[in-house]
Design a protein around this motif. Structure first.
Motif, PDB file in Angstrom:
ATOM      1  N   PHE A   1      -2.497   2.089   4.283  1.00  0.00           N
ATOM      2  CA  PHE A   1      -1.919   2.495   5.566  1.00  0.00           C
ATOM      3  C   PHE A   1      -3.031   2.829   6.538  1.00  0.00           C
ATOM      4  O   PHE A   1      -4.145   3.129   6.138  1.00  0.00           O
ATOM      5  CB  PHE A   1      -1.037   3.740   5.394  1.00  0.00           C
ATOM      6  CG  PHE A   1       0.205   3.478   4.602  1.00  0.00           C
ATOM      7  CD1 PHE A   1       0.512   2.196   4.148  1.00  0.00           C
ATOM      8  CD2 PHE A   1       1.075   4.513   4.315  1.00  0.00           C
ATOM      9  CE1 PHE A   1       1.667   1.967   3.420  1.00  0.00           C
ATOM     10  CE2 PHE A   1       2.230   4.293   3.588  1.00  0.00           C
ATOM     11  CZ  PHE A   1       2.530   3.019   3.126  1.00  0.00           C
ATOM     12  N   LEU A   2      -2.728   2.744   7.799  1.00  0.00           N
ATOM     13  CA  LEU A   2      -3.742   3.092   8.796  1.00  0.00           C
ATOM     14  C   LEU A   2      -3.367   4.377   9.491  1.00  0.00           C
ATOM     15  O   LEU A   2      -3.493   4.535  10.686  1.00  0.00           O
ATOM     16  CB  LEU A   2      -3.903   1.952   9.789  1.00  0.00           C
ATOM     17  CG  LEU A   2      -4.538   0.726   9.157  1.00  0.00           C
ATOM     18  CD1 LEU A   2      -4.393  -0.476  10.058  1.00  0.00           C
ATOM     19  CD2 LEU A   2      -6.003   1.003   8.866  1.00  0.00           C
TER      20      LEU A   2
ATOM     21  N   SER B   1       5.513   1.474   9.919  1.00  0.00           N
ATOM     22  CA  SER B   1       4.408   1.630   8.975  1.00  0.00           C
ATOM     23  C   SER B   1       4.477   2.965   8.267  1.00  0.00           C
ATOM     24  O   SER B   1       4.443   3.029   7.044  1.00  0.00           O
ATOM     25  CB  SER B   1       3.089   1.487   9.723  1.00  0.00           C
ATOM     26  OG  SER B   1       2.006   1.747   8.881  1.00  0.00           O
ATOM     27  N   SER B   2       4.569   4.009   9.034  1.00  0.00           N
ATOM     28  CA  SER B   2       4.582   5.336   8.416  1.00  0.00           C
ATOM     29  C   SER B   2       5.172   6.330   9.409  1.00  0.00           C
ATOM     30  O   SER B   2       4.926   6.241  10.613  1.00  0.00           O
ATOM     31  CB  SER B   2       3.159   5.767   8.060  1.00  0.00           C
ATOM     32  OG  SER B   2       3.065   7.176   8.037  1.00  0.00           O
ATOM     33  N   PRO B   3       5.905   7.286   8.925  1.00  0.00           N
ATOM     34  CA  PRO B   3       6.449   8.284   9.861  1.00  0.00           C
ATOM     35  C   PRO B   3       5.388   9.181  10.456  1.00  0.00           C
ATOM     36  O   PRO B   3       5.648   9.858  11.436  1.00  0.00           O
ATOM     37  CB  PRO B   3       7.439   9.074   8.995  1.00  0.00           C
ATOM     38  CG  PRO B   3       7.038   8.832   7.594  1.00  0.00           C
ATOM     39  CD  PRO B   3       6.383   7.486   7.553  1.00  0.00           C
TER      40      PRO B   3
ATOM     41  N   LEU C   1       5.638 -11.615  10.931  1.00  0.00           N
ATOM     42  CA  LEU C   1       4.681 -10.527  11.159  1.00  0.00           C
ATOM     43  C   LEU C   1       5.208  -9.214  10.571  1.00  0.00           C
ATOM     44  O   LEU C   1       4.802  -8.144  10.992  1.00  0.00           O
ATOM     45  CB  LEU C   1       4.401 -10.381  12.650  1.00  0.00           C
ATOM     46  CG  LEU C   1       3.721 -11.595  13.313  1.00  0.00           C
ATOM     47  CD1 LEU C   1       3.595 -11.385  14.814  1.00  0.00           C
ATOM     48  CD2 LEU C   1       2.338 -11.835  12.705  1.00  0.00           C
ATOM     49  N   LYS C   2       6.154  -9.338   9.601  1.00  0.00           N
ATOM     50  CA  LYS C   2       6.678  -8.167   8.892  1.00  0.00           C
ATOM     51  C   LYS C   2       7.528  -7.262   9.770  1.00  0.00           C
ATOM     52  O   LYS C   2       7.719  -6.085   9.460  1.00  0.00           O
ATOM     53  CB  LYS C   2       5.546  -7.352   8.251  1.00  0.00           C
ATOM     54  CG  LYS C   2       4.653  -8.165   7.315  1.00  0.00           C
ATOM     55  CD  LYS C   2       3.673  -7.252   6.616  1.00  0.00           C
ATOM     56  CE  LYS C   2       2.637  -8.050   5.816  1.00  0.00           C
ATOM     57  NZ  LYS C   2       1.585  -7.205   5.290  1.00  0.00           N
ATOM     58  N   PHE C   3       7.999  -7.790  10.904  1.00  0.00           N
ATOM     59  CA  PHE C   3       8.905  -7.007  11.739  1.00  0.00           C
ATOM     60  C   PHE C   3      10.323  -7.180  11.221  1.00  0.00           C
ATOM     61  O   PHE C   3      10.646  -8.185  10.595  1.00  0.00           O
ATOM     62  CB  PHE C   3       8.868  -7.477  13.201  1.00  0.00           C
ATOM     63  CG  PHE C   3       7.781  -6.821  14.000  1.00  0.00           C
ATOM     64  CD1 PHE C   3       6.455  -7.045  13.670  1.00  0.00           C
ATOM     65  CD2 PHE C   3       8.085  -5.999  15.064  1.00  0.00           C
ATOM     66  CE1 PHE C   3       5.438  -6.445  14.400  1.00  0.00           C
ATOM     67  CE2 PHE C   3       7.079  -5.398  15.796  1.00  0.00           C
ATOM     68  CZ  PHE C   3       5.753  -5.620  15.473  1.00  0.00           C
TER      69      PHE C   3
ATOM     70  N   HIS D   1      -6.123  -6.070   8.317  1.00  0.00           N
ATOM     71  CA  HIS D   1      -5.874  -4.831   7.573  1.00  0.00           C
ATOM     72  C   HIS D   1      -4.567  -4.795   6.807  1.00  0.00           C
ATOM     73  O   HIS D   1      -4.332  -3.843   6.068  1.00  0.00           O
ATOM     74  CB  HIS D   1      -5.893  -3.645   8.537  1.00  0.00           C
ATOM     75  CG  HIS D   1      -7.154  -3.555   9.308  1.00  0.00           C
ATOM     76  ND1 HIS D   1      -8.360  -3.266   8.717  1.00  0.00           N
ATOM     77  CD2 HIS D   1      -7.417  -3.751  10.621  1.00  0.00           C
ATOM     78  CE1 HIS D   1      -9.312  -3.272   9.640  1.00  0.00           C
ATOM     79  NE2 HIS D   1      -8.774  -3.562  10.803  1.00  0.00           N
ATOM     80  N   GLY D   2      -3.732  -5.796   6.999  1.00  0.00           N
ATOM     81  CA  GLY D   2      -2.448  -5.785   6.287  1.00  0.00           C
ATOM     82  C   GLY D   2      -1.468  -4.748   6.800  1.00  0.00           C
ATOM     83  O   GLY D   2      -0.393  -4.575   6.237  1.00  0.00           O
ATOM     84  N   ASP D   3      -1.826  -4.055   7.871  1.00  0.00           N
ATOM     85  CA  ASP D   3      -0.931  -3.032   8.423  1.00  0.00           C
ATOM     86  C   ASP D   3      -1.323  -2.786   9.885  1.00  0.00           C
ATOM     87  O   ASP D   3      -2.394  -3.185  10.326  1.00  0.00           O
ATOM     88  CB  ASP D   3      -1.058  -1.735   7.610  1.00  0.00           C
ATOM     89  CG  ASP D   3       0.088  -0.762   7.873  1.00  0.00           C
ATOM     90  OD1 ASP D   3       1.014  -1.120   8.652  1.00  0.00           O
ATOM     91  OD2 ASP D   3       0.060   0.345   7.311  1.00  0.00           O
ATOM     92  N   LEU D   4      -0.459  -2.139  10.618  1.00  0.00           N
ATOM     93  CA  LEU D   4      -0.784  -1.752  11.997  1.00  0.00           C
ATOM     94  C   LEU D   4      -1.117  -0.266  12.037  1.00  0.00           C
ATOM     95  O   LEU D   4      -0.628   0.500  11.218  1.00  0.00           O
ATOM     96  CB  LEU D   4       0.410  -2.024  12.926  1.00  0.00           C
ATOM     97  CG  LEU D   4       0.878  -3.474  13.045  1.00  0.00           C
ATOM     98  CD1 LEU D   4       2.002  -3.556  14.077  1.00  0.00           C
ATOM     99  CD2 LEU D   4      -0.265  -4.391  13.446  1.00  0.00           C
ATOM    100  N   PRO D   5      -1.968   0.141  12.974  1.00  0.00           N
ATOM    101  CA  PRO D   5      -2.340   1.560  13.045  1.00  0.00           C
ATOM    102  C   PRO D   5      -1.224   2.417  13.645  1.00  0.00           C
ATOM    103  O   PRO D   5      -1.344   3.633  13.698  1.00  0.00           O
ATOM    104  CB  PRO D   5      -3.563   1.560  13.968  1.00  0.00           C
ATOM    105  CG  PRO D   5      -3.363   0.379  14.844  1.00  0.00           C
ATOM    106  CD  PRO D   5      -2.638  -0.649  14.023  1.00  0.00           C
ATOM    107  N   ILE D   6      -0.220   1.786  14.167  1.00  0.00           N
ATOM    108  CA  ILE D   6       0.902   2.527  14.742  1.00  0.00           C
ATOM    109  C   ILE D   6       2.193   1.833  14.349  1.00  0.00           C
ATOM    110  O   ILE D   6       2.194   0.690  13.918  1.00  0.00           O
ATOM    111  CB  ILE D   6       0.832   2.582  16.294  1.00  0.00           C
ATOM    112  CG1 ILE D   6       0.475   1.195  16.833  1.00  0.00           C
ATOM    113  CG2 ILE D   6      -0.154   3.603  16.776  1.00  0.00           C
ATOM    114  CD1 ILE D   6       0.572   1.103  18.319  1.00  0.00           C
ATOM    115  N   ASN D   7       3.290   2.540  14.539  1.00  0.00           N
ATOM    116  CA  ASN D   7       4.587   1.897  14.436  1.00  0.00           C
ATOM    117  C   ASN D   7       4.877   1.201  15.763  1.00  0.00           C
ATOM    118  O   ASN D   7       4.602   1.749  16.831  1.00  0.00           O
ATOM    119  CB  ASN D   7       5.687   2.924  14.178  1.00  0.00           C
ATOM    120  CG  ASN D   7       5.420   3.690  12.903  1.00  0.00           C
ATOM    121  OD1 ASN D   7       5.041   3.101  11.892  1.00  0.00           O
ATOM    122  ND2 ASN D   7       5.581   5.005  12.972  1.00  0.00           N
ATOM    123  N   VAL D   8       5.450   0.001  15.699  1.00  0.00           N
ATOM    124  CA  VAL D   8       5.701  -0.746  16.934  1.00  0.00           C
ATOM    125  C   VAL D   8       7.191  -1.052  17.033  1.00  0.00           C
ATOM    126  O   VAL D   8       7.814  -1.474  16.060  1.00  0.00           O
ATOM    127  CB  VAL D   8       4.892  -2.061  16.967  1.00  0.00           C
ATOM    128  CG1 VAL D   8       5.241  -2.870  18.198  1.00  0.00           C
ATOM    129  CG2 VAL D   8       3.395  -1.772  16.925  1.00  0.00           C
TER     130      VAL D   8
END
Ligand SMILES: [Zn+2]
Ligand SMILES: [Zn+2]
Ligand SMILES: [Zn+2]
Ligand SMILES: [Zn+2]
Lengths: 628, 628
Positions: free
Chosen positions: A612-613, A158-160, A127-129, A221-228
């Motif tokens: 990115f989300l 995902s993104s800062p 899961l890309k973790f 979406h290929g990405d998460l809306p938050i960093n987990v």
């Protein structure tokens, strides 16, 4: 720890017109989660402290960004559908996890625990973790000879600019005697919509929900809306032994966490999910009674010396009366009064006295005649438990020892708005008085062995509303929100204290399920609903505007990104992120040093950001502007 | 176990004219050890049950035997002199033994314990003993992970006509912190007539005395006047864990034992050695309080259930008052009253309250103002000790457990003439009453976990007199004999119960020595005196006429001797006895079957018997006849 998440979401009160769903999501917007959010950074536009990082660009949107935002808002609906279509996958995960006999109270099951953890690490890798095990060092306080010492740390970055949520999970289970089960406790059994298996109402059942939410977001979406960030403990059922050690050792892992989420088994009844906004705490005391410098033999010294065990017994006896009520004065002084709706909740609670007693072979309960009083005692009032005696003979059989130093251990459950210091001084004063009244021949000292403040937070906060929205959207039922009936979830209290970030409690199972019992089961529907709540919550959390992270970003830029920073400084992760993703990030952050960050030329909008989300709160911002 | 050794010695009241010694042994015969012995087998002479075994031949002596007897009587004096001349040997033994760090409470010292035992086995082999190790099987009640499991069984078999004494010894010691010692605790240090070293006042110092006595008897006479059996435990200082198991497993080892001897540290003062004629016992109870079928979590169930620990605390609290006096009615009902001279003994006892307290860092003692009451409480009255709690949290640190089944353990020291059954019923009744008065919500059961009757025997018995004589002859001082001040020597009480043979207690050290303390020491003189008491005791015990062993002999004869019998049936001993000795014995017993034993022709006196020391009681018999 009384934390209220202060920064409000931007546009919770906007009804999303674009959202179409079979589940009538429009209802969701009529939920009580209305915020009178004011965007207090508004006036700082283009001001001298304005930074030119990715986030700041988004905060001052262009048309291109607005279009992107609207697209993103539809995403959550697609994810919900994906979860619905992936029942198979969810059940597969659960089946795998149940098959590991990861019984943490049995040190010989260590290998099974490690297998469960390895399985999860593989799953998260897919899961890309980025995942690492952390060996918990020997804990002198650990009573287990061979503890299940690994803790999993995993992160999806995902993104800062995005919020970061920390999910706590555990994969260890309590023991199961196969004889007492209708089916093998370690083989998932699905019958008429009900899932049987050890752990389904606990850590394993909870974690598959998060896995589904992550998988489906990624699939759509290929990405998460938050960093987990995820930590998974294997010693949960034995009191999270060693927790404080690994949290302290990996402090930087938690630096950029914005909020923590815990699954909680807190349904007061089966009609409505309950969202609790308070946690109970505790103060754990040791009454040390010392008579001499070493253990004597009872045959030789008995009758001659004043025995510490006897004095301890007298002292502990004076803590509670025959009805087990606490005799320490003023102990209920700072207890928060129950609200009327909380009284009614206790009255209507689905607590089945008879079933509870029968299940545990208990003869009688305290205040059995009065349900509200009984449950109030259980949840809402400080109560005293005697745990045991240290330094005395605790082994089976008979030893003729006369211990000359014993420590009697008891704890008092604390509820909002009590605090540990106050209780400590009350207990000290009272025991000092008792010991001088008894005129004991030994020496008493009272120790506070462990303390954890009870906590509560506003049921009106943005964070609480995010949970309410996420739950309501799935159950189509108003959850009950309480501040006065604290939940006992020690790991949440402890992590809350250690990491000091706002907490959310997500309701998981129903009161009638056999949590930790024989034939533990949960309805398949509940597991699915939980997965959808998780997916929703990702969305809800992504649209919360946290505090401006510009200073963090500056820091990241200077150090070429948090990911690189951590990797370089610690050498944590074995799986390097793929070079392409790394470069992608580097394109964003490269050459942003402390000075250039503030002055460099505006870069053109980067098409790659579509993937990115990170946009929702920017979109919300637009919405708000449109409304005005 | 109230056993009085019933068969009297034959001629204790005869002054031995042949005995010449620098130590004025004549004084010995003025000791109170006068017996009005009647030889009740006298009239059975030549009767139909008269047996013609070696012993019966001796009982009807000829002139040849009389001469032999007189020779033998002088033997003990020679042995005493030999002990005096062998100080070097005794110190060597002690030095060797002290050097082994056989600390039984530290499982990691197992190897040292085994070395000590091996050394002793070698030593005993050289003294013509046959020795075996016995592995104590896993004891479920053993709290030690790696116990010091070997027990040494050793025997010296001289003749079936001789009495057999069982000596109990132990070579394990309590821990010693070298920092607190002036000299290394495990290197013997001799300075100005004082021996320092761990174990000198305990098992190691005691055992060398017996080794010397044996060695000197053998050196002088090539044989012992009695059969000797020795058991050596390596778990003495941890409560002789597993004792009952190995004693039961090796029951036949104890079959032919006539009496048991224990070294006891029982000097009430330094002026006179004390010979105690009573042992205290105990009743060990467990109050089981059960609230449910499993441990709960305090945060979840606290306040809801009645807690077993709290009820247990209330119950245990009602056992004793604030002054630690027992509240159970009638508990002192059957306690033997003290004799006047025992009162005076307590008054004059060398118990130094201040030193005792200082040594153990104790603030205050019970009844500190009244010495007699204080010591009476310590030794002569039943007292209650609380040992601990089983099933509760006894580990360091804090666990949030709410135990639903706990067992509170306490014991009552019993003194003659109390008995376990009576106390059990008193305790039961009282606790039942308390629990119904407290109206506890849990369920209480009282268990007798372990019981050992207190015991006393007559200070007038032949056996006691044998000890008195042995002690008096060495110290030239009248020992004090008490029945009302029982000694606490659990291993003696337990072995007394298990083996059921009369007990002798031989006084060993002096009150001022540092038993089990730092800088443990003993005067060289005391160790020498003890060795001589042991040597004397061999003689004194050899002249006691035990019950007729004809039936045993018959049995031996039929089965070709006890040695062969044991060897064949069990294959115990690895070292086969030398063939010559075996044949020697076989010559005596061969062809004695049940019938021939009674009818076979009288054999001529065998010259070889001169080397045996089986004659004394025959000689005494002659003396008696001469007197008439
Ligand atoms: Zn659980
Ligand atoms: Zn910025
Ligand atoms: Zn000892
Ligand atoms: Zn006979």
């Amino acid at each position: 720890m009384k934390s209220t998440y202060s920064v409000e979401s931007l546009t919770q009160n906007t009804t999303p017109k674009t959202r179409k769903s079979a589940k009538n999501t429009l209802k969701k917007r009529s939920s009580p989660a209305h915020s009178s959010a004011l965007f207090d950074e508004e006036n700082d536009f283009e001001g001298p402290t304005r930074c030119r990082c990715q986030r700041c660009e988004i905060l001052h949107p262009t048309d291109r960004i607005r279009i992107e935002g609207e697209r993103v808002f539809e995403n959550v609906i697609k994810v919900q559908d994906a979860v619905d279509q992936n029942v198979e996958g969810l059940l597969n995960d659960l089946q795998e996890l149940i098959s590991f006999k990861s019984i943490s109270v049995q040190p010989e099951m260590l290998a099974e625990s490690m297998k469960a953890l390895d399985w999860l690490a593989d799953r998260l890798d897919n899961l890309k973790f980025q995942t690492m095990d952390h060996y918990v060092p020997d804990d002198p306080e650990n009573c287990f000879e061979e503890p299940h010492r690994k803790v999993l740390f995993s992160r999806y970055f995902s993104s800062p600019t995005k919020n970061t949520v920390l999910i706590y999970g555990h994969l260890d289970v309590v023991p199961a005697k196969p004889d007492c089960w209708l089916h093998d406790p370690f083989t998932m059994h699905l019958e008429q919509g009900v899932i049987y298996g050890r752990g389904v109402t606990s850590g394993k059942g909870m974690l598959v929900g998060w896995l589904q939410a992550i998988e489906c977001w990624l699939k759509v979406h290929g990405d998460l809306p938050i960093n987990v960030k995820i930590i998974v403990d294997m010693l949960h059922e034995v009191g999270n032994s060693g927790l404080h050690i690994y949290v302290k050792e990996r402090k930087d892992f938690f630096l950029d966490v914005d909020f923590m989420v815990f699954d909680a088994n807190s349904w007061l009844n089966n009609n409505n999910p309950i969202i609790a906004c308070s946690l109970s705490g505790w103060a754990h005391f040791g009454i040390e009674v010392r008579g001499g410098n070493k253990t004597l033999e009872s045959g030789l010294a008995g009758g001659l010396v004043f025995e510490p065990m006897i004095d301890l017994c007298h002292l502990m006896n004076s803590l509670v009366n025959d009805d087990h009520d606490i005799l320490i004065p003023n102990v209920e002084l700072h207890v928060k009064a129950l609200a009327t709706h909380e009284w009614q909740l206790l009255e209507k609670a689905d607590f089945q006295t008879y079933a509870y007693k029968e299940q545990l072979y208990i003869r009688r309960l305290r205040n059995e005649g009065n349900k509200v009083e009984m449950l109030q005692n259980r949840w809402c009032k400080p109560t005293l438990t005697m745990h045991g005696v240290e330094g005395a003979d605790s082994h089976p059989g008979c030893r003729r020892m006369l211990p000359m130093r014993v420590v009697g251990k008891f704890s008092i459950k604390l509820v909002p708005d009590q605090d540990v210091k106050q209780i400590q001084s009350d207990v000290n004063d009272y025991l000092e008085r008792c010991s001088s009244e008894l005129d004991i021949g030994t020496k008493m000292t009272v120790h506070l062995l462990d303390g954890c403040e009870p906590s509560s937070w506003s049921s009106d906060s943005t964070l609480t509303k995010a949970v309410i929205n996420a739950v309501f959207d799935v159950f189509q039922k108003m959850p009950i929100v309480t501040e006065g009936i604290p939940i006992c979830l020690p790991v949440a209290s402890v992590l809350g204290n250690l990491i000091d970030k706002p907490i959310m409690l997500v309701p998981y199972w129903r009161r009638r399920d056999h949590h930790h019992q024989e034939n533990e089961y949960i309805e398949e529907r509940c597991v699915m609903q939980h997965a959808k709540v998780c997916a929703n919550l990702f969305y809800e959390l992504s649209v919360i505007s946290s505090k401006c992270k510009c200073h963090l970003l500056t820091d990241y830029c200077n150090r070429r990104g948090i990911m690189e920073k951590l990797d370089e400084e610690r050498g944590y992760f074995n799986n390097e992120s793929p070079a392409s993703r790394r470069n992608q990030l580097m394109n964003v952050f490269r050459k942003h040093d402390n000075v250039s960050h503030l002055t460099h030329k505006r870069r053109p909008f980067n098409a790659r950001f579509k993937n990115f989300l990170c946009i929702p709160f920017a979109w919300k911002r637009i919405r708000k502007h449109q409304k005005h």
